[in-house]
Design an enzyme around this catalytic site. Structure first.
Site, short mmCIF file in Angstrom:
data_model
loop_
_atom_site.label_atom_id
_atom_site.label_comp_id
_atom_site.label_asym_id
_atom_site.label_seq_id
_atom_site.Cartn_x
_atom_site.Cartn_y
_atom_site.Cartn_z
N GLN A 9 19.81 44.13 0.77
CA GLN A 9 20.30 45.53 0.17
C GLN A 9 21.85 45.73 0.34
O GLN A 9 22.22 45.35 1.22
CB GLN A 9 19.35 46.56 1.01
CG GLN A 9 19.40 47.74 0.25
CD GLN A 9 17.93 48.66 0.86
OE1 GLN A 9 17.21 48.14 1.52
NE2 GLN A 9 17.90 49.94 0.61
N SER A 87 18.24 39.86 5.74
CA SER A 87 17.28 40.98 5.75
C SER A 87 16.31 40.82 4.52
O SER A 87 15.34 39.76 4.49
CB SER A 87 17.95 42.28 5.57
OG SER A 87 17.24 43.11 5.79
N LEU A 88 16.34 41.62 3.60
CA LEU A 88 15.48 41.59 2.43
C LEU A 88 15.58 40.04 1.57
O LEU A 88 14.43 39.44 1.41
CB LEU A 88 15.70 42.41 1.39
CG LEU A 88 15.04 42.47 0.12
CD1 LEU A 88 13.83 42.76 0.04
CD2 LEU A 88 15.79 42.94 -1.11
N ARG A 112 7.35 46.90 2.00
CA ARG A 112 8.45 47.08 2.93
C ARG A 112 9.44 48.21 2.68
O ARG A 112 9.71 49.05 3.39
CB ARG A 112 8.91 45.79 3.00
CG ARG A 112 10.08 45.55 3.92
CD ARG A 112 10.77 44.28 4.02
NE ARG A 112 11.84 43.77 4.92
CZ ARG A 112 13.04 44.18 4.92
NH1 ARG A 112 13.45 44.51 3.65
NH2 ARG A 112 14.15 43.78 5.68
N HIS A 193 16.92 47.89 10.96
CA HIS A 193 16.94 46.94 12.00
C HIS A 193 17.32 47.57 13.37
O HIS A 193 18.32 46.92 14.11
CB HIS A 193 17.94 45.92 11.67
CG HIS A 193 17.62 45.13 10.43
ND1 HIS A 193 16.56 44.19 10.16
CD2 HIS A 193 18.15 45.13 9.14
CE1 HIS A 193 16.63 43.76 9.07
NE2 HIS A 193 17.39 44.22 8.10
N GLN A 241 11.28 41.69 12.15
CA GLN A 241 12.58 41.50 11.55
C GLN A 241 12.75 43.18 11.00
O GLN A 241 13.92 43.38 11.28
CB GLN A 241 12.42 40.75 9.93
CG GLN A 241 13.77 40.59 9.33
CD GLN A 241 13.60 40.68 7.82
OE1 GLN A 241 12.87 41.47 7.19
NE2 GLN A 241 14.10 39.80 7.20
#
Length: 774
Positions: A9, A87-88, A112, A193, A241
């Site tokens: 992102q 991340s993503l 998500r 996060h 995560q």
């Protein structure tokens, strides 16, 4: 080695995706159905200004990254050695590794994004110029323990996460620190996060309960642990995560520590490329000198133990003992499975005249394994129709290949076959029965050779060469012969660039050592051949200093878990099965043949002349139980060796051949021969009575193959059925089970059964050895 990295992102922009949506229309339509809106409209136009909102951003990035990856694989024809995502982006890495389908991954990302978008009042900021210790000290000194570190992007670019009010308060504090170059408040709705995502994490954990993840075919580096995923930890890693920091710096350092590594960013922008550049500049590779044994993730894989590719030793601080846990996906070469996008290091060979059928190839491809279509002996139109069928059925990057059977009597046919493969973009060829490298094969290998931005040669077309003699293996382990390259260049069949690059790569990406098998074989013994061929491979790698490792596979005699286990222990990077697949539902031969094969045992085969190489004395292994073909074929070859023409053979023998073998006169056979062979062959036969005899005798081999394929009941004794003893062993292995009947045998299920039982067998043998030495 190559790692593909996928951005997360923050990389989104209007217009991203471009032509990808039209190139992959079926997947785009699937995405629209899952999302309930047009992904193309969102990415290209964003008419409602939704692209910056988390619930829209994450699916959009996942889709564009995923389609970009599919295009990259289509263009290069190869998979990376490792994958990682920020991340993503880790979801794209998992998709690339086969953990889930494109649509399944999108469903996960959609949920998500929705859950993370519900987290409000949070904020994030990037601190540039300070390391982790300096940031931690600043937070402690200012009593800001409510702020978490969210992303370790590089040694001096770290993202913090917390309540928006706390992020606003900390801004002037960090801006007042001398070494801080920039403090950038990020445009996010939540404290991603961090501990503040706990509720989203718990809801996502419940959502994941309904998902089952497939075996990973490429190592995926975890954001949470910065080490490769364990199969059993996929679900928990995705849950953790959400609240754990992204350990990007350590992930890249770990990959750097594995050896010479190239990174390619797949998807939108070049943010990660810049981070990798900074990490390389600011820190050193992370070299793991001992096996980390803990409760997380870093126990060595069975592939590492089985292949001997790593020296395994325990950390002195550890009191544990290393336990080998083999599973089917850990056997063989990881690089081989990665390059061909396979779940298992298991391949099915291309049996003659399409017996290795298009259905067989598709069945294997959809099971994440690879099958070769048996194009040898078929008309080009038949081969073309099968390519079209296979490519239509396997349109999402699944593996497949086509067999190229050496045709010494008709090199033009060999070249036309190669031209057909090139026209349809067939990326993988199984080269069989070659005595040496031919111009057609060289043309296929070197067409499309390019050099990437790092100077590495990229080969578009891959060859797996089946070999049973060291001199033939040497030819495939060497670069293409200069005389052939020069000839192709002079004929303008390849370019100057391709000709120059051909000098730096081997003819084959992989060789497959063929021991005692069905079809063309020298009757070699695997225990002698495999060590010799591996040593030869190593010597040739050293001699030519190739950038890529050439893998060595094993074929012949593999019909049971014990035989497959022996192949892997001998050092095979992959195994290739043949005979056992001929007695399956997917094999394109007659039910009558399958009934005969189902009843055979290990002693029920014999050697006979190879019809396509009759004059050369090449042998094939065939079924002898219930048929006369081996005896009759050998009789014909002995007559050919003994006499110079048909006229020299005694009348009684000639009558026997015409009435019993051919069921027609020599004149009738020769009439058929003349309609089949090119004019130059017939002219040669007219001048040379021995050659005419050879053509007439060779007719019997085509005739006997057709009888078997068609299942002619009245001529069953003349069936030519290529088969090795592996099928007899397999019949004994499945005796008393449902698989005893060929009508219950499917190639993918046989592969799954063998590989699963190989892993169980190796685990048991390893356990027994430990007990014996404890």
């Amino acid at each position: 080695m190559i790692t593909y990295i996928f951005p997360g992102q923050g990389s989104q922009s209007i217009g991203m995706g471009g032509t990808l949506f039209d190139e992959y229309k079926e997947l785009t339509d699937e995405a629209d159905d899952i999302l309930g809106y047009s992904i193309k409209e969102l990415c290209m136009e964003d008419p409602h200004s939704n692209l910056g909102q988390t619930q829209f951003t994450q699916p959009a990035l996942y889709i564009v990254n995923g389609l970009s990856y599919l295009r990259k694989i289509r263009e290069t024809g190869k998979k990376p050695d490792y994958v990682a995502g920020h991340s993503l982006g880790e979801y794209n890495a998992l998709f690339a590794a086969g953990a889930f389908s494109f649509g399944e991954g999108l469903k996960l990302v959609k949920k998500r994004g929705e859950l993370m978008s519900h987290a409000t009042r949070g904020g994030m900021a990037a601190v540039i110029g300070l390391n982790e210790e300096q940031i931690t000290d600043a937070l402690e000194q200012n009593n800001l323990q409510s702020i978490d570190i969210a992303n370790y992007n590089s040694p001096t670019q770290i993202v913090i996460s917390g309540l928006k009010t706390d992020i606003d308060c900390v801004k002037p504090i960090f801006e007042g620190i001398k070494d801080v170059q920039m403090f950038i408040v990020l445009k996010t709705s939540g404290a991603f996060h961090s501990r503040y995502m706990k509720e989203a994490k718990e809801e996502f954990a419940s959502f994941l309960n309904s998902f089952i993840f497939s075996e990973l075919t490429i190592p995926v580096i975890s954001n949470v642990h910065s080490r490769p995923y364990k199969q059993s930890d996929i679900k928990q890693n995705l849950i953790d995560q959400i609240t754990h920091p992204v350990k990007w710096t350590e992930s890249i350092r770990y990959l750097m520590g594995l050896g010479k590594m190239e990174f390619f960013e797949i998807g939108i922008g070049n943010v990660l490329t810049g981070l990798v550049r900074r990490i390389k500049k600011e820190t050193e590779p992370l070299v793991i000198k001992s096996i980390e044994i803990d409760n997380d993730h870093s126990v060595p894989t069975a592939a590492e133990i089985a292949s001997g590719s790593n020296v395994v030793k325990l950390d002195e601080a550890s009191q544990g003992r290393l336990t080998a846990e083999f599973d089917p996906s850990s056997l063989g070469s990881l690089e081989f499975k990665t390059d061909y996008n396979l779940k298992y290091a298991y391949v099915t060979g291309g049996m003659y005249r399409g017996i290795a059928s298009q259905e067989m190839v598709v069945k294997m491809g959809k099971a994440q394994m690879m099958g070769f279509f048996g194009s040898g002996g078929l008309a080009l139109s038949e081969v073309e129709a099968s390519i079209q069928y296979i490519q239509k059925e396997l349109s999402a990057g699944e593996a497949y290949g086509l067999n190229l059977l050496h045709n010494p009597s008709n090199p033009d046919m060999e070249e036309k076959t190669i031209d057909l493969f090139l026209a349809y973009g067939v990326k993988t060829v199984e080269a069989t029965a070659f005595f040496s490298v031919t111009p057609a094969l060289v043309k296929y290998r070197v067409k499309g050779l390019t050099r990437d931005q790092h100077g590495k040669i990229i080969a578009r077309n891959m060859i797996i060469a089946k070999v049973s003699r060291p001199e033939v293996a040497t030819a495939f382990l060497s670069p293409a012969p200069e005389r052939i390259i020069d000839k192709l260049l002079a004929e303008q069949k390849i370019t100057k660039v391709e000709a120059d690059l051909a000098k730096e790569i081997a003819m084959a990406d992989d060789i497959c050592v063929e021991a005692d098998s069905g079809g063309h074989t020298d009757g070699g013994v695997a225990y002698a051949l495999m060590p010799a061929m591996i040593k030869l491979r190593n010597e040739m790698m050293e001699k030519y200093q190739y950038h890529r490792k050439i893998r060595v596979g094993a074929a012949g005699g593999i019909g049971t878990p014990e035989a497959a286990a022996a192949a892997f222990i001998l050092g095979a990077d992959f195994i290739l099965t043949g005979s056992i697949n001929q007695c399956t539902v997917e094999a394109a031969t007659s039910a009558a043949v399958k009934d005969l094969l189902q009843q055979m045992n290990v002693q029920d085969t014999d050697y006979a002349p190879a019809g396509d190489m009759f004059e050369l004395g090449s042998k094939v292994q065939v079924l002898k139980k219930g048929v006369f073909f081996p005896a009759r074929a050998n009789k014909l070859y002995e007559l050919y060796r003994q006499y110079s023409s048909l006229d020299e053979i005694d009348e009684k023998t000639k009558l026997q051949i015409q009435e019993k073998y051919f069921k027609r006169s020599f004149e009738e056979v020769y009439k058929e021969v003349k309609s089949f062979y090119p004019a130059q062959e017939i002219e040669k036969a007219e001048r040379n009575p021995k050659h005419k005899m050879a053509l007439i005798f060779r007719w019997y081999f085509g005739y006997s193959s057709r009888l078997a394929l068609n299942g002619s009941e009245e001529s069953k004794v003349d069936y030519q059925i290529h088969c090795g003893p592996a099928l007899g062993a397999f019949n004994q292995f499945v005796k008393g089970t449902d698989l005893a009947n060929w009508k219950n045998r499917h190639v993918d299920e046989i592969a799954e059964k063998i590989m699963t039982e190989v892993a169980e067998l190796l685990n048991q043998r390893y356990h027994n050895l430990r007990l014996a030495n404890s």
